[in-house]
Design a protein around this motif. Sequence first.
Motif, short mmCIF file in Angstrom:
data_model
loop_
_atom_site.label_atom_id
_atom_site.label_comp_id
_atom_site.label_asym_id
_atom_site.label_seq_id
_atom_site.Cartn_x
_atom_site.Cartn_y
_atom_site.Cartn_z
N LEU A 115 -6.92 3.68 -0.39
CA LEU A 115 -6.44 2.68 0.56
C LEU A 115 -7.26 1.40 0.54
O LEU A 115 -6.71 0.30 0.71
CB LEU A 115 -6.45 3.26 1.98
N LEU B 34 0.82 -1.22 0.00
CA LEU B 34 0.00 0.00 0.00
C LEU B 34 0.85 1.26 0.00
O LEU B 34 0.33 2.34 0.28
CB LEU B 34 -0.92 0.01 1.22
N ARG C 219 -0.61 5.08 -0.26
CA ARG C 219 -0.35 6.09 0.76
C ARG C 219 0.28 7.34 0.15
O ARG C 219 -0.05 8.47 0.54
CB ARG C 219 0.56 5.52 1.85
#
Length: 353
Positions: free
Chosen positions: A195, A167, A171
């Motif tokens: 997300l 991720l 981010r």
Amino acid sequence: MTERPRRPRAFRIDGSDVVIAEPGSDHAHPGARTVVRPAAEPQPDPAGAALAAVAEPTRRRLISWRGVLAAGVGGLVSLALGLAVDRLISEAWARAEWLGWVGVACLALALLALLAIVVREVGGLRRLARVEHLRLAVAAAHLSDDRRAAPPLIADLAALYADRPDLARARAALAGHAAEVIDGRDLLALAERELMSPLDAAARILVLEAGKRVSVVTAISPRAIVDIAYVAWENLRLMRRLAELYGGRPGTLGFLSLVGRIFTHLGVTGGMALGDTLVQQLVGQGLAARLSARLGEGVVNGLLTARLGLAALDLVRPMPWTALPRPSLGDMMGELTRPTAPLGPRPDAAPPT
């Protein structure tokens, strides 16, 4: 009737040039805006007050007798266990000194392992509570469209997945575009798209794979007890994997609490056989049931597993379904009943022209 109507204008009710006049008063105040006080103040509704009094939660008791009972029984069990261990080590010391040291070492190892288990369970409970708090706080901020409450929640979400390399791009994209969004609701929607999208795709794959495995094993299993054991194990495994995917990682106690909440959520949202048009999907499997009773049973068990996984998503996901559509059982129906495609052409297939 010959006076020209005044154009609407905005002014503050507490301004210095505003005069409050009583109803029926003809006194004009030159250079001032006149606001007529309402003839009657709104009176409270007695029925509403009665309902509010009934809906008000009752005061909790200072002493919970169930808690006292649990504390007493737990104290007796702990005392009995401590006396048994003390007696065992004393007898080991009486037989030989080295046996006593072995007993002390085993007791120290047991205490160390117990401390590690307690720390892990507390950490798991805190992670689950953190996910639930985030989901409720995001839902409240989305309803109120609070711009000041959105950035701290997004920071908490980013911190929850700070150690997830898969991720990292999400981010970075969220941090780059967060300053360009003004409304709090749009900011939360951006966070959900960045997300939650990859996690939702992975969760969908987990649910589909679990449903397919349950369908196949149930269709070929020779014993009913094997079906029950495997379906229970696969469902529990699916719930744990979904919780770990979204950052929950529950321990044993936390996982048991999560299982209870998931089944409670299923009951509140209509049960395993009533939600997401599951009844229609089961009726649609009549042809498979006619062809093979085991095949029909496998399809039904796979659908129930997928339904349980979808219910678990509502609780393990740290954000409610607002910007992204919530997956339904009807969307997964085609994937669950689709046969696995072969990896290559069949040996007897004609060559392409």
